[in-house]
Design an enzyme around this catalytic site. Structure first.
Site, PDB file in Angstrom:
ATOM      1  N   LYS A 188      64.294  60.739  23.330  1.00 60.07           N
ATOM      2  CA  LYS A 188      63.434  59.711  22.762  1.00 60.07           C
ATOM      3  C   LYS A 188      64.285  58.479  22.447  1.00 60.07           C
ATOM      4  O   LYS A 188      65.020  58.457  21.467  1.00 60.07           O
ATOM      5  CB  LYS A 188      62.744  60.156  21.471  1.00 60.07           C
ATOM      6  CG  LYS A 188      61.655  59.152  21.031  1.00 60.07           C
ATOM      7  CD  LYS A 188      61.394  59.125  19.545  1.00 60.07           C
ATOM      8  CE  LYS A 188      62.220  58.114  18.820  1.00 60.07           C
ATOM      9  NZ  LYS A 188      61.862  56.687  19.117  1.00 60.07           N
ATOM     10  N   GLU A 263      75.020  61.451  13.950  1.00 58.97           N
ATOM     11  CA  GLU A 263      75.918  60.327  13.688  1.00 58.97           C
ATOM     12  C   GLU A 263      75.109  59.275  12.942  1.00 58.97           C
ATOM     13  O   GLU A 263      74.165  58.700  13.487  1.00 58.97           O
ATOM     14  CB  GLU A 263      76.502  59.734  14.969  1.00 58.97           C
ATOM     15  CG  GLU A 263      77.532  58.655  14.663  1.00 58.97           C
ATOM     16  CD  GLU A 263      78.203  58.064  15.892  1.00 58.97           C
ATOM     17  OE1 GLU A 263      78.865  57.022  15.751  1.00 58.97           O
ATOM     18  OE2 GLU A 263      78.060  58.638  16.986  1.00 58.97           O
ATOM     19  N   CYS A 297      77.155  50.957  13.780  1.00 59.48           N
ATOM     20  CA  CYS A 297      77.437  51.910  12.713  1.00 59.48           C
ATOM     21  C   CYS A 297      78.904  51.916  12.312  1.00 59.48           C
ATOM     22  O   CYS A 297      79.232  52.276  11.182  1.00 59.48           O
ATOM     23  CB  CYS A 297      76.981  53.307  13.113  1.00 59.48           C
ATOM     24  SG  CYS A 297      77.666  53.889  14.672  1.00 59.48           S
ATOM     25  N   GLU A 395      74.622  49.788   3.504  1.00 66.60           N
ATOM     26  CA  GLU A 395      74.795  49.351   4.887  1.00 66.60           C
ATOM     27  C   GLU A 395      73.870  48.169   5.171  1.00 66.60           C
ATOM     28  O   GLU A 395      72.645  48.314   5.185  1.00 66.60           O
ATOM     29  CB  GLU A 395      74.508  50.506   5.856  1.00 66.60           C
ATOM     30  CG  GLU A 395      74.898  50.210   7.278  1.00 66.60           C
ATOM     31  CD  GLU A 395      74.723  51.412   8.184  1.00 66.60           C
ATOM     32  OE1 GLU A 395      75.515  51.566   9.129  1.00 66.60           O
ATOM     33  OE2 GLU A 395      73.782  52.202   7.967  1.00 66.60           O
TER      34      GLU A 395
END
Length: 499
Positions: A188, A263, A297, A395
């Site tokens: 996906k 992750e 990331c 973040e």
């Protein structure tokens, strides 16, 4: 040159995609669709189907059927390697086309897209070798009456949920490793950046991958992603994305206690010591911040610099950031790309405002830039930041750098590790002893010394703490998608228990 010219301008019409199950393309038909507006150009470029849970069921059934038929799982490593090498060859042949559509949907500069496509081919070539050398263990230590063997077997059907920021290279950091060990997969991609994952289905088929081994179901996370994560006939889930969503995926995977590799997010430190090559470090910091417009990331979003050189280093970084080239993302000279969505843009600018409210100073940037009808944010440096501020702990996922100073190496590590995340870290020093101590002490799954966001397919990637579980890439990345079977084989006549 004609091939390059064909991908030099934004297309006039929207490219509509279906989805791919059991080697066959399916039209969107009565399903809802989503049109993707290019963040770099402000024009509609693609349309994808918003699939349903029933589509996921069909895709999983196709993957299971292929796995049970042993059409891929049952062939030799050399045969798998031939297919993977064929995939790499076709990627290189169609690199310009893939890079073009990657740039249109993600908004990253074409130079970065081209580099990622080339790197992706390398992962398939690397995994072709692993497919032929993956092995277990033998134990000839049980005496004359017993022999032991440990084997690795493909886990089965893998659900692969990928992010919007690196659709093709993240696929390449997962898929060939999944395939090298004989698994089937249901992918996906993000509904915002599905094109290259869908295009890849034809490349795999051309290279000889059997039908049903690679299936792509497009749609939203709450519908399609959730259905894959909780599906009882999916044996393993691989997810790349935010920590918050990763938590939801992990909870959903408990439906059948499937294996999981995640992750997730990061708030990655760039530790700069006074004895570093400050010019090199400033360039690395600028690159680590602006790579993929900070929507990465492992972006180096916390600058932890020794206070004795802080003022000088700040000036070097500001000079670098002032010369970052922002422009047409199809221009090879452009360095800073677009922000993926209006929502993400507002979030980033909101953090800049929050930083000011918390007491930080905007040394540069903090504003949008009008280019080619797209959505861009100038590289931003916040100074006077403390590590307890939200801008230093959360973040931001944009080109916003928070600068914090330290006085001792111990304090630098304390600041770097004082975070719920542990995905990446960069250390800048010319003192080898200091570099090794910092490398050992920093809590990060990927650590660079005198460089940042670099490397190849041979080494694993993953995070500490809330940055994830499991490892992708390298031999460990293939082993991640296997089950270990321990076998004991009796030799000769059994000594009877019942006499």
């Amino acid at each position: 040159m004609e091939h390059v010219t064909a991908f030099a301008a934004v297309p006039e019409t929207v490219r509509a995609f279906g989805f791919f199950i059991d080697g066959t393309w399916r039209d969107a038909a009565e399903r809802e669709t989503m049109v993707r507006r290019s963040p770099a150009f402000g024009r509609d470029v693609t349309s994808v189907a918003l699939c349903t849970r029933a589509d996921v069921d069909e895709a999983v059934a196709a993957a299971r059927k292929a796995f049970r038929a042993r059409s891929w799982a049952g062939i030799g490593g050399a045969d798998r390697a031939a297919v993977l090498l064929g995939v790499a060859r076709i990627i290189r042949q169609r690199a310009e086309e893939l890079a073009f559509w990657e740039t249109l949907e993600t908004g990253k500069p074409i130079s970065q897209s081209r580099a990622e496509i080339a790197d992706a081919a390398g992962h398939y070539e690397y995994c072709a070798g692993i497919a032929q050398s993956l092995s277990g263990e033998a134990f000839n230590t049980h005496g004359d009456d017993m022999f032991g063997v440990v084997t690795r077997e493909p886990v089965g059907v893998v659900g692969l949920i990928n992010p919007w920021n690196f659709p093709f290279i993240v696929l390449a950091e997962r898929l060939p490793y999944i395939l090298a060990s004989g698994n089937s997969v249901v992918v996906k991609p993000s509904e915002m950046t599905s094109a290259t994952t869908l295009m890849f289905a034809d490349l795999l088929k051309e290279a000889g991958l059997p039908d049903g081994v690679y299936n792509v179901v497009t749609g939203t996370g709450p519908v399609v992603g959730q259905a894959i994560a909780e599906h009882r006939d999916v044996d393993m889930i691989s997810f790349t994305g935010s920590t918050r969503t990763g938590e939801a995926v992990l909870k959903a995977s408990a439906s059948n206690f499937k294996k999981a590799s995640l992750e997730l997010g990061g708030k990655n430190p760039q530790i700069v010591f006074a004895d570093a090559d400050l010019d090199d470090a400033a360039d690395g910091v600028a690159f680590g911040l602006c790579f993929n417009a900070g929507q990465c990331c492992v972006s180096g979003s916390r600058l932890i610099v020794e206070e004795t050189v802080a003022e000088r280093f700040q000036a070097l970084v500001l000079d670098k950031l002032s010369r970052i080239r922002i422009g047409d993302c199809l221009d090879p000279e452009t360095q800073l790309g677009a922000i993926v969505s209006d929502q993400q843009c507002e979030k980033i600018l909101g953090y800049v405002k929050l930083g000011e409210e918390e007491g930080a100073t905007v040394a540069c940037g903090g504003n949008t830039v009008a280019v080619s009808g797209g959505r861009f944010i100038a590289p931003t440096l916040l100074t006077g930041v403390r590590n307890d501020m939200r801008v230093a702990r959360e973040e931001i996922f944009g080109p916003v750098l928070c600068m914090i100073t330290f006085s001792t190496a111990g304090e630098a590590l304390e600041i770097a590790n004082d975070s719920p995340y542990g995905l990446g870290a960069s250390i800048w020093t010319k003192d080898i002893d200091k570099a090794l101590r910092a490398m050992r002490g920093v809590q990060a799954g990927r650590t660079w010394v005198n460089t940042t966001i670099a490397g190849g397919p041979g080494q694993p990637v993953g995070g500490f703490k809330q940055s994830g579980i499991g490892r992708e890439g390298g031999r460990m990345g293939v082993e991640e998608y296997t089950e270990v079977k321990s076998v004991h084989i009796a030799i000769g006549k059994r000594k009877h228990w019942v006499t």
